[in-house]
Write a protein that holds these residues in place. Structure first.
Motif, PDB file in Angstrom:
ATOM      1  N   PHE A 583      44.551  41.449  30.851  1.00 59.44           N
ATOM      2  CA  PHE A 583      44.886  40.573  29.716  1.00 59.44           C
ATOM      3  C   PHE A 583      45.618  39.314  30.185  1.00 59.44           C
ATOM      4  CE2 PHE A 583      47.661  39.192  26.236  1.00 59.44           C
ATOM      5  CZ  PHE A 583      46.706  38.991  25.242  1.00 59.44           C
ATOM      6  N   ILE A 584      46.795  39.515  30.787  1.00 59.35           N
ATOM      7  CA  ILE A 584      47.601  38.348  31.153  1.00 59.35           C
ATOM      8  C   ILE A 584      46.898  37.504  32.207  1.00 59.35           C
ATOM      9  CG2 ILE A 584      49.782  37.604  32.183  1.00 59.35           C
ATOM     10  CD1 ILE A 584      51.100  40.048  30.906  1.00 59.35           C
ATOM     11  N   ASP A 585      46.444  38.165  33.300  1.00 60.97           N
ATOM     12  CA  ASP A 585      45.763  37.398  34.343  1.00 60.97           C
ATOM     13  C   ASP A 585      44.428  36.840  33.860  1.00 60.97           C
ATOM     14  OD1 ASP A 585      47.816  37.845  36.049  1.00 60.97           O
ATOM     15  OD2 ASP A 585      46.835  39.376  37.259  1.00 60.97           O
ATOM     16  N   ARG A 586      43.715  37.665  33.074  1.00 61.68           N
ATOM     17  CA  ARG A 586      42.388  37.255  32.630  1.00 61.68           C
ATOM     18  C   ARG A 586      42.433  36.019  31.744  1.00 61.68           C
ATOM     19  NH1 ARG A 586      38.142  41.072  29.265  1.00 61.68           N
ATOM     20  NH2 ARG A 586      36.403  39.578  29.178  1.00 61.68           N
ATOM     21  N   PHE A 587      43.391  36.016  30.783  1.00 60.11           N
ATOM     22  CA  PHE A 587      43.483  34.886  29.859  1.00 60.11           C
ATOM     23  C   PHE A 587      44.603  33.907  30.243  1.00 60.11           C
ATOM     24  CE2 PHE A 587      41.638  38.399  27.405  1.00 60.11           C
ATOM     25  CZ  PHE A 587      40.462  37.801  26.982  1.00 60.11           C
ATOM     26  N   GLY A 588      45.350  34.254  31.261  1.00 54.64           N
ATOM     27  CA  GLY A 588      46.443  33.400  31.694  1.00 54.64           C
ATOM     28  C   GLY A 588      46.070  32.601  32.922  1.00 54.64           C
ATOM     29  N   PRO A 589      46.729  32.838  34.047  1.00 56.67           N
ATOM     30  CA  PRO A 589      46.481  32.014  35.248  1.00 56.67           C
ATOM     31  C   PRO A 589      45.039  32.094  35.747  1.00 56.67           C
ATOM     32  CG  PRO A 589      47.889  33.921  35.731  1.00 56.67           C
ATOM     33  CD  PRO A 589      47.789  33.822  34.254  1.00 56.67           C
ATOM     34  N   VAL A 592      42.726  30.218  33.171  1.00 52.87           N
ATOM     35  CA  VAL A 592      42.899  28.761  33.257  1.00 52.87           C
ATOM     36  C   VAL A 592      42.241  28.228  34.522  1.00 52.87           C
ATOM     37  CG1 VAL A 592      44.614  26.912  33.519  1.00 52.87           C
ATOM     38  CG2 VAL A 592      44.997  28.761  31.865  1.00 52.87           C
ATOM     39  N   SER A 593      42.427  28.950  35.629  1.00 54.94           N
ATOM     40  CA  SER A 593      41.826  28.482  36.886  1.00 54.94           C
ATOM     41  C   SER A 593      40.302  28.510  36.818  1.00 54.94           C
ATOM     42  CB  SER A 593      42.318  29.346  38.054  1.00 54.94           C
ATOM     43  OG  SER A 593      41.880  30.689  37.925  1.00 54.94           O
ATOM     44  N   GLY A 598      35.179  25.626  36.220  1.00 51.46           N
ATOM     45  CA  GLY A 598      33.941  25.375  35.472  1.00 51.46           C
ATOM     46  C   GLY A 598      33.821  23.937  35.045  1.00 51.46           C
ATOM     47  N   LEU A 599      34.923  23.378  34.513  1.00 51.19           N
ATOM     48  CA  LEU A 599      34.898  21.977  34.112  1.00 51.19           C
ATOM     49  C   LEU A 599      34.684  21.063  35.311  1.00 51.19           C
ATOM     50  CD1 LEU A 599      37.809  21.955  31.497  1.00 51.19           C
ATOM     51  CD2 LEU A 599      35.340  21.830  31.030  1.00 51.19           C
ATOM     52  N   SER A 600      35.261  21.423  36.425  1.00 52.52           N
ATOM     53  CA  SER A 600      35.089  20.616  37.636  1.00 52.52           C
ATOM     54  C   SER A 600      33.642  20.628  38.094  1.00 52.52           C
ATOM     55  CB  SER A 600      35.990  21.137  38.757  1.00 52.52           C
ATOM     56  OG  SER A 600      37.343  21.056  38.387  1.00 52.52           O
TER      57      SER A 600
END
Length: 634
Positions: A583-589, A592-593, A598-600
């Motif tokens: 949860f935290i890692d998946r939707f957190g750091p 975001v990374s 993906g945007l990059s």
């Protein structure tokens, strides 16, 4: 500054000077030994002179520097010496000085002896800081300081994994008690507006305190703060439930056991309760709890000690048991009896621990009673000193424990705590039993050690025996002297140091007066009969269910491992796998990374570096802007 104030400063800060110099000069082994012992000698002599010049009645409030000024909280760093503090200073500096002398020979072959001597002086200074504190914050500084020093001393032999585990266990378990002390400090500040002892005592004396609101419920302020203080005392004084660190702390060197876990650190909790005797006299529910926590601890530790096989662990559980007596005395309002037993106990328990160290030294570092026996003729001086300590512990007449322990039992009877008194009498019998079991298995019977060990059994040097001799004098005479000073109304003047009650003015029947002695004698002869005359009985007893309960220490350590250790590990793994990673890692750091990556990657197709691509984008932008403007005008 008066002479008395100078003596008080020397008594408190000389160990700190010894600690600093011994640590700086640790490359010079002999220098560290001498300077640390010299610091303790100065502190001990200054304490003796202070007692003689004031005759035990003193009131010093010396402010050394302004420490904390935050809003309405104003505290100074200073020294507060009264009759109670003077007794504690005498006990701490006397025992510590003797332990320093003893350690120079006991630890002579240890290459880290300078560091060990520095740690001993550091602990002594922190203990003195605790007892001379004029306010709760400075007391907490000393409280945490002795916790740190005990961690360093218990885990001194860093090459032993068990020592490191024991030191960590002591540090963590004491944090539970420390939490209680912090909450008590918070409650006192809310109610009194200060953490200075003199201010707090005046507020308590002036008018009844209001109730504290906890979760919209009114709770008696005296009882609530009293229970928080009890929790703090339970951690440091190893009361039932928070006792588990003390027996394991025997992994440290024997001088550590004598100094920290017999005479000083473990008595800090008793000192805390006695210091707040004015509060407990109003906190009737918390005061009653002191009796039952104390007697439960005394009974539990005594039942465990009767089956242990490690010589130091038996004495450690004995310490737990005697601390239970002291806490129960506080619950009866016999605070002077608690301090009386604290003083006598310091002498005979330090004597027993150092005597056990002499035995271990003679037996080539062997601590198991099952591998001893028949060594009395080889170490006769140590044998005599162990007898003196055991007689004082058992409460045999004319020895120290007879006077102080009987005073506590009398306080239980006279305050009508008859069940607690019965438990205390049973503990007297158990105490005598395990003391003489230790003596018999160690010194009598046939030798059970191998030939190499028996060939090297030898008496300790005079450097180790002289401290034992001094402590044996305390075990012999401190009870008789203390009876007049601590208990009798014409003796010690406590002034405002602690609350004195009329507990001992009642009539004590003849049978009640001598019942502890009868039980002590029964326990002594029972141990001699089972382990000396009928040794095969001990094998039968070892197969009984109750023996197994005692030998495994009521399985409390195993219960904690199952309830706390395994539960916390399981909870930690759940939080790590399900909450943290998923949860935290998946939707957190991590989320975001991944989004940024993906945007990059998408942006990489736009930023190609070709001029005609950029021209096309500009044209599209111009057309889009023109269409938007045209639509807005229409």
């Amino acid at each position: 500054m008066s002479l008395i104030e100078r003596l008080a400063l020397c008594a408190v800060f000389a160990p700190f000077v010894g600690f600093v110099l011994a640590l700086l000069g640790r490359e010079l082994k002999k220098f560290s030994e001498i300077i640390s012992m010299l610091g303790m000698a100065v502190a001990f002599v200054a304490t003796l002179l202070l007692i003689m010049r004031t005759k035990g009645v003193v009131q010093i409030n010396l402010s050394l520097l302004n420490w904390i000024n935050v809003d309405t909280l104003s505290l100074s760093w200073g020294i507060r010496v009264d009759s109670l503090v003077l007794v504690m200073m005498g006990v701490v500096n006397c025992v510590s000085f003797l332990v320093h002398i003893y350690s120079t020979n006991y630890m002579a072959h240890d290459p880290s002896l300078p560091r060990f001597m520095a740690y001993l002086s550091f602990f002594t200074f922190m203990m003195l800081m605790l007892v001379v504190s004029p306010n709760m914050v400075q007391l907490f500084f000393g409280w945490e300081g002795v916790g740190l020093a005990s961690y360093l001393l218990i885990g001194f032999w860093v090459e032993r994994p068990k020592a490191g585990i024991a030191a960590t266990k002591a540090f963590i378990v004491n944090r539970v008690g420390d939490a209680g002390l912090i909450l008590a400090m918070g409650g006192l500040f809310v109610l009194c507006g200060s953490l200075d002892f003199d201010v707090i005592s005046k507020v308590f004396a002036a008018a009844p305190l209001p109730s504290l609101m906890v979760l919209n419920h009114a709770i008696n302020a005296y009882d609530l703060i009293g229970f928080f203080l009890i929790l703090g005392a339970m951690g440091k004084s190893a009361q039932f439930g928070l006792h588990v660190w003390l027996p394991d702390a025997m992994e440290g060197p024997t001088p550590v056991s004598a100094l920290i876990h017999a005479a000083t650190m473990v008595t800090a909790g008793i000192f805390l309760v006695v210091r707040f005797s004015f509060l407990f006299e109003s906190a009737l529910f918390a005061k009653e709890a002191l009796v039952w926590i104390g007697m439960l601890t005394a009974f539990f530790a005594a039942t465990v000690a009767v089956t242990q096989t490690d010589i130091k662990r038996i004495i450690a559980y004995s310490t737990c048991s005697q601390l239970g007596y002291m806490l129960a005395a506080c619950g009866c309002g016999a605070y002077n009896a608690a301090i009386f037993h604290l003083t006598t106990h310091a002498f005979f328990k330090a004597l027993l621990f150092l005597g056990a160290g002499s035995v271990i030294h003679a037996m080539s570092d062997e601590q198991d009673l099952r591998k001893m026996g028949g060594i009395a003729r080889f170490i006769p001086v140590t044998y005599v000193f162990m007898w003196i300590g055991s007689l004082a512990l058992a409460g045999v007449p004319f020895f120290a424990g007879f006077y102080s322990k009987d005073a506590i039992l009398a306080s239980l009877y006279l305050t009508h705590h008859l069940i607690a008194y019965a438990v205390g009498i049973a503990v007297v019998m158990l105490t005598s039993f395990y003391s003489w079991r230790l003596l018999w298995l160690t010194f009598h019977g046939k030798p059970r050690a191998d030939e190499y060990v028996m060939a090297h059994v030898h008496e300790s040097s005079y450097v180790m025996l002289v401290p034992l001799g001094v402590l044996s004098l305390g075990a012999l005479f401190s009870g008789f002297i203390g009876q007049k000073l601590f208990i009798e109304q014409s003796g010690f003047s406590w002034k405002n140091a602690l609350v004195t009650t009329n507990v001992f003015t009642g009539h004590l029947p003849f049978i009640i007066h001598y019942l502890p002695l009868v039980c002590a004698v029964i326990g002594i002869f029972a141990a001699i009969y089972i382990y000396g005359i009928k040794p095969h009985w001990s094998d039968r007893l070892a197969r009984q269910p109750l023996y197994q309960v005692s030998f495994h220490k009521w399985w409390i350590d195993e219960f904690y491992v199952m309830l706390i250790n395994k539960s916390l590990i399981s909870l930690g793994r759940f939080l790590w796998n399900r909450v943290d990673q998923r949860f935290i890692d998946r939707f957190g750091p991590d989320g975001v990374s991944h989004l940024c990556l993906g945007l990059s990657r998408a942006n990489r197709y736009i930023q190609t570096g070709y001029v005609y691509h950029y021209a096309l984008i500009i044209m599209i932008g111009v057309i889009a802007l023109s269409v938007t403007l045209f639509l807005s005008l229409c």
